[in-house]
Design a protein around this motif. Sequence first.
Motif, PDB file in Angstrom:
ATOM      1  N   TYR A 176       0.814  -1.217   0.000  1.00 51.43           N
ATOM      2  CA  TYR A 176       0.000   0.000   0.000  1.00 51.43           C
ATOM      3  C   TYR A 176       0.848   1.267   0.000  1.00 51.43           C
ATOM      4  N   ASP A 177       1.919   1.282   0.777  1.00 53.19           N
ATOM      5  CA  ASP A 177       2.735   2.498   0.915  1.00 53.19           C
ATOM      6  C   ASP A 177       3.923   2.538  -0.034  1.00 53.19           C
ATOM      7  N   LYS A 178       4.056   1.553  -0.900  1.00 59.85           N
ATOM      8  CA  LYS A 178       5.160   1.538  -1.849  1.00 59.85           C
ATOM      9  C   LYS A 178       4.877   2.457  -3.033  1.00 59.85           C
ATOM     10  N   ASP A 179       5.936   2.870  -3.690  1.00 62.30           N
ATOM     11  CA  ASP A 179       5.796   3.577  -4.953  1.00 62.30           C
ATOM     12  C   ASP A 179       5.119   2.626  -5.934  1.00 62.30           C
ATOM     13  N   VAL A 180       4.057   3.070  -6.596  1.00 64.21           N
ATOM     14  CA  VAL A 180       3.307   2.180  -7.487  1.00 64.21           C
ATOM     15  C   VAL A 180       4.179   1.630  -8.618  1.00 64.21           C
ATOM     16  N   ARG A 181       5.272   2.327  -8.921  1.00 63.06           N
ATOM     17  CA  ARG A 181       6.164   1.844  -9.979  1.00 63.06           C
ATOM     18  C   ARG A 181       6.894   0.572  -9.561  1.00 63.06           C
TER      19      ARG A 181
END
Length: 292
Positions: A176-181
């Motif tokens: 959830y908190d990761k960079d979507v890339r």
Amino acid sequence: MYKNSRKEDATIKTLIPAVYDFTFKAIMLNPDNLDYLKTLINEITKIPMDDLDDMQVLNSEHIVSGKNAKRMQSDIIVSVGSRYINIEANKDYYKGVFTKNKTYTYQIGSKLYNKNEGYAKEKSVIQINFDNFYLFDNKQEIYEFVMMEKTTHEIHKEINYSIYHVCLPYIKDECYDKDVRELSKFERYCLMLIAETTEYTKKLVGDDEVMKKVGKRLEQLSEDENIIGLYDAEEEARKVELTKLENAKEEGIEQKTKEIINNLHLKNYSLEDIASIVSLSIEEVKRLLNTE
């Protein structure tokens, strides 16, 4: 009552998550979102996308008329060649949820063969569960269950039932908190099911045209009065059930405490000692003993 905007930023709209039965079905069975459904099936089951091009939706009624309408019994059924796939969104865990789902899957299997066809033609039934709760000790994104011999782990070749579980909370906790890339397409597609704001869906979407359609549909549903009515009704029913469970729990605890107090009283413990043992006041001990 559901509200579709936040006070702190009117441009950020809250969404009814797609793990609710009515939003899940309305998303997945919308013709504009079939590529989203196909991609999820491909990622979970590894059925080739070329095969999924011939996928047929077997139940097409996906939006009920209002909050007083009868709840649907299953979510999604599709066929891909000789494969029949039942897809369920399990928002909350309750005792019997998977017994119900398993029974429904077996019912599908029993209807696959007509009287004149015989059993030589191989067909299979697949169930996919999107679980909005942790179910298994070993935490992972996807679990696959098949009919397997206990010792040798040999798979039964003529019992073609497969059950998949997708653990949405694990994907949320990990991604959830990761960079979507940094996320895989599957992770992004699953996070879309539990997205609660347009702000987050826009981060997930990026330049993915399939996801753009899903995000747009989620926003439309979250502004639909019938869908909002269903959401409010389900949340109210959920609160009532939680209250019942909590009351039952408290009543059970009090009954157990009363039994302990009565046993201690029969053994001639003083009221002061009983109160100390059960961490209650003497007045409460007297009340549970039905004495003055």
